[in-house]
Design an enzyme around this catalytic site. Structure first.
Site, PDB file in Angstrom:
ATOM      1  CD  GLU A   1      55.749  98.222  32.171  1.00  0.00           C
ATOM      2  OE1 GLU A   1      56.730  98.312  31.414  1.00  0.00           O
ATOM      3  OE2 GLU A   1      55.407  97.151  32.720  1.00  0.00           O
TER       4      GLU A   1
ATOM      5  CB  THR B   1      59.884  95.342  30.626  1.00  0.00           C
ATOM      6  OG1 THR B   1      58.701  95.873  31.213  1.00  0.00           O
ATOM      7  CG2 THR B   1      60.452  96.378  29.673  1.00  0.00           C
TER       8      THR B   1
ATOM      9  CG  HIS C   1      55.601  98.735  36.607  1.00  0.00           C
ATOM     10  ND1 HIS C   1      55.540  97.968  37.747  1.00  0.00           N
ATOM     11  CD2 HIS C   1      56.468  98.112  35.777  1.00  0.00           C
ATOM     12  CE1 HIS C   1      56.332  96.925  37.615  1.00  0.00           C
ATOM     13  NE2 HIS C   1      56.908  96.979  36.426  1.00  0.00           N
TER      14      HIS C   1
ATOM     15  CG  ASP D   1      55.334  95.618  28.916  1.00  0.00           C
ATOM     16  OD1 ASP D   1      54.165  95.899  29.226  1.00  0.00           O
ATOM     17  OD2 ASP D   1      56.296  95.737  29.705  1.00  0.00           O
ATOM     18  CG  HIS D   2      54.325  92.548  30.785  1.00  0.00           C
ATOM     19  ND1 HIS D   2      53.730  93.105  31.894  1.00  0.00           N
ATOM     20  CD2 HIS D   2      55.559  93.103  30.720  1.00  0.00           C
ATOM     21  CE1 HIS D   2      54.572  93.927  32.481  1.00  0.00           C
ATOM     22  NE2 HIS D   2      55.706  93.961  31.783  1.00  0.00           N
TER      23      HIS D   2
HETATM   24  C1  GP9 Z   1      61.685  99.244  34.349  1.00  0.00           C
HETATM   25  C2  GP9 Z   1      60.608  98.760  33.498  1.00  0.00           C
HETATM   26  C3  GP9 Z   1      59.760  97.692  34.150  1.00  0.00           C
HETATM   27  O1  GP9 Z   1      62.765  99.919  33.812  1.00  0.00           O
HETATM   28  O2  GP9 Z   1      60.887  98.636  32.171  1.00  0.00           O
HETATM   29  O3  GP9 Z   1      60.012  96.388  33.803  1.00  0.00           O
HETATM   30  P1  GP9 Z   1      59.009  95.210  34.221  1.00  0.00           P
HETATM   31  O4  GP9 Z   1      58.932  95.194  35.741  1.00  0.00           O
HETATM   32  O5  GP9 Z   1      57.667  95.508  33.635  1.00  0.00           O
HETATM   33  O6  GP9 Z   1      59.607  93.987  33.651  1.00  0.00           O
HETATM   34 MN    MN Z   2      56.816  95.775  31.750  1.00  0.00          MN
END
Ligand code: GP9
Ligand code: MN
Length: 435
Positions: free
Chosen positions: A38, A82, A199, A260-261
């Site tokens: 993440e 995500t 996150h 992911d980003h």
């Molecule tokens: C939550 C997670 C976060 O289940 O995968 O998603 P994001 O906020 O990074 O798009």
């Molecule tokens: Mn994410």
């Protein structure tokens, strides 16, 4: 309409690149772990803060003889964050220009995704492990349409008290508590772990901080917290690898890790710059774009020929790369917009979701051309350069518009690859575990 899908097929026939002889099938038959890191950006790898590596374990994997790593791999997500990253990895199509494909169309969408292809071509079972509620990003519906057999979401784990943060079960617990389910999965399996602890806003509980790691003093709480939570995630991956080795799963598996980003938004990048040894006073829009690199590595225990590959690519390219490694040679019959990262026949133009793009030499950001070597805007581009940029722009925009045509019109319902059986969501039920 059938003419739309014909155009897509034509595009695929022109752009699909075949598996290279050196790599095809080298991971055939192995279990696949895809670990979604993440918000993890490439700059954290090999970075030292106060003389300490931020991600010592990931660094050891990145530089391992058993790893093919990438240092010019970009995230290509849009507003779906995500979910866009997941969509690219599972289908080799982009997220939507606005909003999230998962959220807006995923309940009723035709996917020809990794779990279903691996199941049908090679008999793989499949599962997702994620510490948040199944409904987040509409995953409970999307995964059924992708043909995921199992989805272990928060309801399968004890998330009480301090075991979870805003987005669900803490990563170390997700990995540890997944084991009873993982051990009952039929092999070979395709298992995805979506971490959550790293996150935004990156406020790790004190008990999860490494007392030996002193983070940056950047003036931004987000930046300083980011590295602390990077460290926690790094430890969680280390613990999972230890488990894999101890259990014996390690030797007949591969582990794919990807970010992911971004975690640090453009508005914080000037605070980040000095930590990366860069000058915040000469910060450009291209510097923001260059920071969109995320980790991507394929760890193949026993491989011994590991190295860092410098090709320019991104999330859209993962699916054909993995399928080729796993011995699914004919990717051309599917509808995948990316190109195998391990082929030297690929085109190194990386499309961003907003239409900007990056190549090894130049970047095109907010309509300005940047020379990557000198990290400066080119005020008066030559005719020749302008023509080159127009060509590359066409490549990027075509790939994006093909994707939008496929996804906005749900075109795959009109095209079933030879030998492929369309996925039926009703075949899946995620409420009764492995029964
Ligand atoms: C939550 C997670 C976060 O289940 O995968 O998603 P994001 O906020 O990074 O798009
Ligand atoms: Mn994410």
């Amino acid at each position: 309409k059938s003419s739309d899908i014909d155009k897509v097929r034509e595009y695929i026939n022109e752009h699909n690149v075949p598996a290279s002889a050196e790599y095809k099938g080298i991971a055939k038959g192995r279990n696949v772990f895809v670990i979604h890191l993440e918000s993890t950006q490439q700059f954290s790898l090999d970075l030292k803060i106060n003389d300490q590596e931020v991600t010592p374990f990931l660094n050891s994997v990145y530089h391992s003889k058993d790893t093919i790593g990438f240092d010019n791999f970009f995230n290509q997500v849009g507003q779906g964050k995500t979910s866009d990253a997941e969509n690219m990895l599972e289908t080799s199509t982009f997220g939507l220009p606005q909003g999230s494909l998962f959220a807006t169309q995923g309940s009723n969408h035709t996917f020809q995704a990794m779990p279903s292809i691996l199941k049908q071509e090679q008999g793989y079972s499949s599962a997702v492990f994620h510490g948040n509620n199944a409904s987040f990003w509409n995953r409970n519906n999307v995964y059924k349409n992708m043909g995921y057999q199992y989805f272990f979401d928060a309801s399968y784990f004890d998330t009480s008290g301090d075991k979870a943060t805003g987005y669900g079960l803490k990563d170390k617990l997700l990995f540890a508590d997944s084991v009873p389910y993982l051990e009952r999965l039929q092999q070979p399996f395709y298992a995805k772990y979506i971490t959550v602890t790293n996150h935004f806003p990156f406020t790790l509980d004190d008990e999860d901080k490494d007392p030996n790691f002193q983070t940056s003093d950047s003036g931004s709480k987000v930046v300083d917290g980011y590295f602390e939570s990077n460290r926690y995630m790094d430890e969680s991956i280390n613990e999972f690898f230890e488990y894999l080795k101890k259990s014996g799963l390690y030797d007949n598996s591969i582990v794919v890790l990807y970010g992911d980003h971004y975690g640090i938004s453009n508005s914080e990048n000037k605070s980040l710059a000095p930590v990366l040894g860069k000058d915040p006073d000469n910060w450009t829009a291209n510097d923001n774009t260059q920071l969109q690199r995320v980790p991507f590595m394929i760890h193949i225990p026993g491989y011994q020929k590991g190295h860092i590959n410098h090709t320019y690519g991104g999330e859209i390219d993962v699916m054909p790369t993995l399928l080729h490694l796993l011995g699914v040679e004919d990717t051309k019959k599917y509808v995948q917009l990316g190109q195998d990262l391990l082929s030297n026949k690929r085109t190194q133009v990386v499309a961003m979701r907003d239409g900007d793009f990056v190549t090894p030499e130049y970047s095109y950001v907010n309509s300005v051309i940047y020379d990557n070597k000198i990290d400066k805007a080119i005020e008066e581009p030559s005719q020749e350069l302008k023509a080159q940029i127009e060509k590359d722009k066409e490549i990027a925009h075509k790939q994006l518009s093909m994707s939008d045509s496929i996804n906005q019109k749900d075109l795959l319902r009109f095209y079933t690859p030879e030998g492929f059986k369309p996925v039926e969501a009703k075949d899946y039920n995620y409420s009764n575990g492995l029964e």
